[in-house]
Design a protein around this motif. Sequence first.
Motif, short mmCIF file in Angstrom:
data_model
loop_
_atom_site.label_atom_id
_atom_site.label_comp_id
_atom_site.label_asym_id
_atom_site.label_seq_id
_atom_site.Cartn_x
_atom_site.Cartn_y
_atom_site.Cartn_z
N ARG A 97 0.83 -1.20 0.00
CA ARG A 97 0.00 0.00 0.00
C ARG A 97 0.87 1.26 0.00
N ILE A 101 1.18 4.13 -3.08
CA ILE A 101 1.05 5.58 -2.88
C ILE A 101 2.28 6.30 -3.43
N ASP A 105 2.29 8.79 -6.71
CA ASP A 105 2.78 10.15 -6.47
C ASP A 105 3.94 10.49 -7.40
N GLU A 220 -5.27 12.08 -3.14
CA GLU A 220 -5.18 11.16 -2.01
C GLU A 220 -6.50 10.46 -1.74
N LEU A 223 -7.13 7.83 -4.54
CA LEU A 223 -6.18 6.74 -4.41
C LEU A 223 -6.50 5.86 -3.21
#
Length: 238
Positions: A97, A101, A105, A220, A223
């Motif tokens: 996870r 991220i 990004d 965010e 996602l």
Amino acid sequence: MTEDPDELPPGLALSWGVQPVQRRGPKPALTIEQIVATGIEFGDRYGFEAISLQRIAGRLGVTTNAMYRYVRSKEELIVLVHDKAVGTPPELPDGWRAAAIAWVDALVKQYAERPWLLDVPIRGAPFTPNVLRWVEVMLAALDQTGLSQHDNLGCLVLLDGWARNYASLARQLGNSDNAPVQAEQVGRFLVPRLLAGDYPTVASLYLNAEYQDELDDDLEFGLARILDGIEVLIAKRP
């Protein structure tokens, strides 16, 4: 398996350093690296449409016809320029996870730095070294989920799609000259019409400054929902 460049998709052999057999004649005055670097320069300065064999030839002081000694077509040129411009992915943190991220990004930041990458046509599954390295590191992180390779690839496509969609929206909003929806003059015009026209939910969002052009924390939030969905898929695996 063939390594004949003429039997492979444009850019595949060259991107992996496999050069065509050099014919007799003068030694090439240019290198693939020079051509690709010039293409990236044009993309960074003027956008995707500026990347052409003719413009690169002019910058490097050769004829357009001479460029075909190095690349077979504009399509091949774009493949090589795209792979080099994408670069290599960052080192990802532990945990699938956290890795997802960081990966998304990094992609979004790459598109922000080089928005013309969003204009490069997608003609199929990636096959060039740098693009495949992005695939490799994310699939390696997703291996920790215990999902099948098929599901892991589907998760990667979903994450990549979200990064591209967000970056594309951010670019369009950044390039827009229109007044933002929360601008005072827009509010004076719109709010009474929303209230009178049976748009109570939208009017409430607007009056609470929740309905606006800025993306805010949308990256965010979206996602996190995707990752939550992957968590559910993991929990359901046999």
